[in-house]
Design an enzyme around this catalytic site. Structure first.
Site, short mmCIF file in Angstrom:
data_model
loop_
_atom_site.label_atom_id
_atom_site.label_comp_id
_atom_site.label_asym_id
_atom_site.label_seq_id
_atom_site.Cartn_x
_atom_site.Cartn_y
_atom_site.Cartn_z
N GLY A 217 0.86 -1.25 0.02
CA GLY A 217 -0.24 0.17 0.10
C GLY A 217 1.03 1.26 -0.12
CG ASP A 218 3.45 4.48 1.70
OD1 ASP A 218 3.49 5.36 0.66
OD2 ASP A 218 3.86 4.64 2.65
CB VAL A 219 5.46 0.24 -3.43
CG1 VAL A 219 6.66 0.06 -4.27
CG2 VAL A 219 4.70 -1.06 -2.85
#
Length: 135
Positions: free
Chosen positions: A100-102
């Site tokens: 979700g936060d690459v």
């Protein structure tokens, strides 16, 4: 090391351990569940402890972030690095977890492999089974 993230504060406790202190119980509970599921997975930073009373999670220091490597112009072979990144993401997805936060700051290089950190935006997902009918 000390920085403010979206869900809390991260500080270095020693050369091998960082501490993440959460602002909200819900964020702490969610990340704790994700990290517990990822125990023993080599492609993520490992949780080494937690403290419910202070909403804190202790994590191994996983290496140098891709962002730091980019800023210092010390990036390993990019094709190898991104192959490692895909392998790491695949390991998460196989467990039903979406990071979700690459971004470069959440990818760590330990000199041999890419590992993901910061699971504050991660979520468990389930696969939809598609029904096939024959006519």
């Amino acid at each position: 090391m000390h920085f403010e993230g979206a869900h809390g504060t991260v500080t270095e406790q020693s050369s091998s351990i960082v501490k993440k202190i959460f602002r909200q119980q819900e964020d702490y509970t969610c990340e704790l569940a994700i990290l517990s599921r990822l125990e023993g997975i080599s492609r993520v930073t490992q949780m080494v402890g937690s403290d419910n009373s202070t909403l804190s999670i202790y994590l191994e220091h996983g290496g140098t972030s891709l962002l730091d490597l980019m800023e210092s112009n010390d990036i390993p072979d990019l094709s190898f690095f991104f192959s490692e990144m895909v392998t790491a993401l695949s390991a998460l997805h196989e467990l039903g977890i979406v990071h979700g936060d690459v971004k470069p700051d959440n990818m760590l290089w330990d000199g041999a492999t890419v590992r993901f950190c910061d699971f504050g935006h991660a979520r468990f997902v389930t696969r939809r089974s598609e029904e096939h009918t024959s006519e």
